[in-house]
Design a protein around this motif. Structure first.
Motif, PDB file in Angstrom:
ATOM      1  N   ALA A  68       0.851  -1.195   0.000  1.00 58.30           N
ATOM      2  CA  ALA A  68       0.000   0.000   0.000  1.00 58.30           C
ATOM      3  C   ALA A  68       0.882   1.239   0.000  1.00 58.30           C
ATOM      4  O   ALA A  68       1.334   1.694   1.037  1.00 58.30           O
ATOM      5  CB  ALA A  68      -0.919  -0.002   1.206  1.00 58.30           C
ATOM      6  N   LYS A  69       1.161   1.772  -1.183  1.00 52.70           N
ATOM      7  CA  LYS A  69       1.965   2.982  -1.329  1.00 52.70           C
ATOM      8  C   LYS A  69       1.078   4.101  -1.853  1.00 52.70           C
ATOM      9  O   LYS A  69       0.070   3.858  -2.486  1.00 52.70           O
ATOM     10  CB  LYS A  69       3.115   2.749  -2.309  1.00 52.70           C
ATOM     11  CG  LYS A  69       4.106   1.722  -1.832  1.00 52.70           C
ATOM     12  CD  LYS A  69       5.206   1.551  -2.839  1.00 52.70           C
ATOM     13  CE  LYS A  69       6.184   0.483  -2.388  1.00 52.70           C
ATOM     14  NZ  LYS A  69       7.209   0.227  -3.382  1.00 52.70           N
ATOM     15  N   GLY A  70       1.502   5.322  -1.610  1.00 50.05           N
ATOM     16  CA  GLY A  70       0.751   6.466  -2.100  1.00 50.05           C
ATOM     17  C   GLY A  70       0.219   7.311  -0.967  1.00 50.05           C
ATOM     18  O   GLY A  70       0.224   6.916   0.198  1.00 50.05           O
ATOM     19  N   GLU A  71      -0.242   8.481  -1.335  1.00 53.02           N
ATOM     20  CA  GLU A  71      -0.733   9.446  -0.354  1.00 53.02           C
ATOM     21  C   GLU A  71      -2.205   9.243  -0.037  1.00 53.02           C
ATOM     22  O   GLU A  71      -2.687   9.688   0.997  1.00 53.02           O
ATOM     23  CB  GLU A  71      -0.501  10.863  -0.881  1.00 53.02           C
ATOM     24  CG  GLU A  71       0.972  11.147  -1.124  1.00 53.02           C
ATOM     25  CD  GLU A  71       1.186  12.308  -2.079  1.00 53.02           C
ATOM     26  OE1 GLU A  71       0.203  12.924  -2.489  1.00 53.02           O
ATOM     27  OE2 GLU A  71       2.345  12.567  -2.404  1.00 53.02           O
ATOM     28  N   TYR A  80      -7.160   0.666  -3.984  1.00 56.78           N
ATOM     29  CA  TYR A  80      -6.101   1.248  -4.809  1.00 56.78           C
ATOM     30  C   TYR A  80      -5.325   2.264  -3.984  1.00 56.78           C
ATOM     31  O   TYR A  80      -5.910   3.029  -3.221  1.00 56.78           O
ATOM     32  CB  TYR A  80      -6.690   1.959  -6.034  1.00 56.78           C
ATOM     33  CG  TYR A  80      -7.480   1.046  -6.932  1.00 56.78           C
ATOM     34  CD1 TYR A  80      -6.859   0.372  -7.975  1.00 56.78           C
ATOM     35  CD2 TYR A  80      -8.835   0.846  -6.737  1.00 56.78           C
ATOM     36  CE1 TYR A  80      -7.579  -0.475  -8.805  1.00 56.78           C
ATOM     37  CE2 TYR A  80      -9.564   0.000  -7.560  1.00 56.78           C
ATOM     38  CZ  TYR A  80      -8.928  -0.651  -8.589  1.00 56.78           C
ATOM     39  OH  TYR A  80      -9.647  -1.492  -9.397  1.00 56.78           O
ATOM     40  N   GLY A  81      -3.998   2.273  -4.151  1.00 53.30           N
ATOM     41  CA  GLY A  81      -3.157   3.310  -3.573  1.00 53.30           C
ATOM     42  C   GLY A  81      -2.876   4.344  -4.650  1.00 53.30           C
ATOM     43  O   GLY A  81      -2.479   3.991  -5.759  1.00 53.30           O
ATOM     44  N   ILE A  82      -3.117   5.609  -4.339  1.00 56.02           N
ATOM     45  CA  ILE A  82      -2.955   6.692  -5.315  1.00 56.02           C
ATOM     46  C   ILE A  82      -1.803   7.589  -4.868  1.00 56.02           C
ATOM     47  O   ILE A  82      -1.795   8.092  -3.744  1.00 56.02           O
ATOM     48  CB  ILE A  82      -4.239   7.541  -5.436  1.00 56.02           C
ATOM     49  CG1 ILE A  82      -5.463   6.647  -5.673  1.00 56.02           C
ATOM     50  CG2 ILE A  82      -4.090   8.602  -6.511  1.00 56.02           C
ATOM     51  CD1 ILE A  82      -5.435   5.900  -6.971  1.00 56.02           C
ATOM     52  N   GLY A  83      -0.842   7.791  -5.752  1.00 58.27           N
ATOM     53  CA  GLY A  83       0.297   8.651  -5.458  1.00 58.27           C
ATOM     54  C   GLY A  83       0.664   9.485  -6.673  1.00 58.27           C
ATOM     55  O   GLY A  83      -0.085   9.552  -7.645  1.00 58.27           O
ATOM     56  N   ASP A  84       1.841  10.104  -6.638  1.00 54.96           N
ATOM     57  CA  ASP A  84       2.297  10.957  -7.745  1.00 54.96           C
ATOM     58  C   ASP A  84       2.466  10.174  -9.041  1.00 54.96           C
ATOM     59  O   ASP A  84       2.228  10.688 -10.115  1.00 54.96           O
ATOM     60  CB  ASP A  84       3.628  11.626  -7.379  1.00 54.96           C
ATOM     61  CG  ASP A  84       3.472  12.633  -6.256  1.00 54.96           C
ATOM     62  OD1 ASP A  84       2.349  13.155  -6.097  1.00 54.96           O
ATOM     63  OD2 ASP A  84       4.457  12.877  -5.550  1.00 54.96           O
ATOM     64  N   HIS A 121      -3.086  -1.122  -7.795  1.00 51.88           N
ATOM     65  CA  HIS A 121      -4.106  -2.012  -7.247  1.00 51.88           C
ATOM     66  C   HIS A 121      -3.490  -2.744  -6.062  1.00 51.88           C
ATOM     67  O   HIS A 121      -2.591  -3.561  -6.221  1.00 51.88           O
ATOM     68  CB  HIS A 121      -4.550  -2.982  -8.338  1.00 51.88           C
ATOM     69  CG  HIS A 121      -5.833  -3.670  -8.030  1.00 51.88           C
ATOM     70  ND1 HIS A 121      -6.383  -4.580  -8.879  1.00 51.88           N
ATOM     71  CD2 HIS A 121      -6.687  -3.600  -6.982  1.00 51.88           C
ATOM     72  CE1 HIS A 121      -7.511  -5.036  -8.371  1.00 51.88           C
ATOM     73  NE2 HIS A 121      -7.712  -4.454  -7.208  1.00 51.88           N
ATOM     74  N   VAL A 122      -3.958  -2.457  -4.865  1.00 55.40           N
ATOM     75  CA  VAL A 122      -3.359  -2.966  -3.629  1.00 55.40           C
ATOM     76  C   VAL A 122      -3.992  -4.289  -3.190  1.00 55.40           C
ATOM     77  O   VAL A 122      -3.295  -5.218  -2.805  1.00 55.40           O
ATOM     78  CB  VAL A 122      -3.491  -1.908  -2.508  1.00 55.40           C
ATOM     79  CG1 VAL A 122      -3.009  -2.460  -1.184  1.00 55.40           C
ATOM     80  CG2 VAL A 122      -2.728  -0.645  -2.882  1.00 55.40           C
ATOM     81  N   ALA A 123      -5.322  -4.375  -3.236  1.00 61.17           N
ATOM     82  CA  ALA A 123      -6.004  -5.574  -2.752  1.00 61.17           C
ATOM     83  C   ALA A 123      -7.352  -5.733  -3.431  1.00 61.17           C
ATOM     84  O   ALA A 123      -7.943  -4.760  -3.902  1.00 61.17           O
ATOM     85  CB  ALA A 123      -6.203  -5.503  -1.241  1.00 61.17           C
ATOM     86  N   THR A 124      -7.808  -6.963  -3.495  1.00 63.37           N
ATOM     87  CA  THR A 124      -9.141  -7.252  -3.997  1.00 63.37           C
ATOM     88  C   THR A 124      -9.773  -8.300  -3.084  1.00 63.37           C
ATOM     89  O   THR A 124      -9.079  -9.143  -2.529  1.00 63.37           O
ATOM     90  CB  THR A 124      -9.101  -7.721  -5.471  1.00 63.37           C
ATOM     91  OG1 THR A 124     -10.420  -7.797  -5.974  1.00 63.37           O
ATOM     92  CG2 THR A 124      -8.404  -9.050  -5.626  1.00 63.37           C
ATOM     93  N   ALA A 125     -11.080  -8.218  -2.917  1.00 60.45           N
ATOM     94  CA  ALA A 125     -11.784  -9.151  -2.045  1.00 60.45           C
ATOM     95  C   ALA A 125     -13.093  -9.570  -2.697  1.00 60.45           C
ATOM     96  O   ALA A 125     -13.723  -8.788  -3.402  1.00 60.45           O
ATOM     97  CB  ALA A 125     -12.069  -8.518  -0.690  1.00 60.45           C
ATOM     98  N   VAL A 126     -13.472 -10.809  -2.458  1.00 61.98           N
ATOM     99  CA  VAL A 126     -14.771 -11.325  -2.889  1.00 61.98           C
ATOM    100  C   VAL A 126     -15.425 -11.918  -1.650  1.00 61.98           C
ATOM    101  O   VAL A 126     -14.806 -12.698  -0.925  1.00 61.98           O
ATOM    102  CB  VAL A 126     -14.633 -12.397  -3.988  1.00 61.98           C
ATOM    103  CG1 VAL A 126     -15.987 -12.970  -4.350  1.00 61.98           C
ATOM    104  CG2 VAL A 126     -13.950 -11.811  -5.208  1.00 61.98           C
TER     105      VAL A 126
END
Length: 84
Positions: A14-17, A40-44, A49-54
């Motif tokens: 999990a990277k991003g701001e 989702y991790g959003i950065g510069d 896509h960090v993780a998905t779950a069902v």
């Protein structure tokens, strides 16, 4: 509501701001409903896509719930919330 299956795939660190979570109903049913969630991790440099779950949940009608435990999930079980 009772969870019958819960699977999480951790895809990337999990990277991003910021973090963005998106969830939706895949298949609504009278008793069993299948959900999907993505993180989702959003950065510069864009998004990752960090993780998905069902998840699948079943509605057990006729059971009494304590007032402090009621939630949107209980309302969905009763059909008060639109599944899509």
């Amino acid at each position: 509501m009772l969870t019958t299956e819960f699977k999480v795939n951790l895809l990337n660190p999990a990277k991003g701001e910021q973090r963005v979570e998106r969830g939706r109903v895949i298949e609504p049913g009278r008793t069993l409903t299948v959900y999907r969630a993505d993180v989702y991790g959003i950065g510069d440099g864009g998004g990752t896509h960090v993780a998905t779950a069902v998840m699948s949940m079943i509605c057990l009608g006729g059971l009494q719930d304590r007032e402090e435990n009621r939630s949107a999930a209980t309302a969905t079980c009763r059909g008060a919330v639109s599944p899509r």
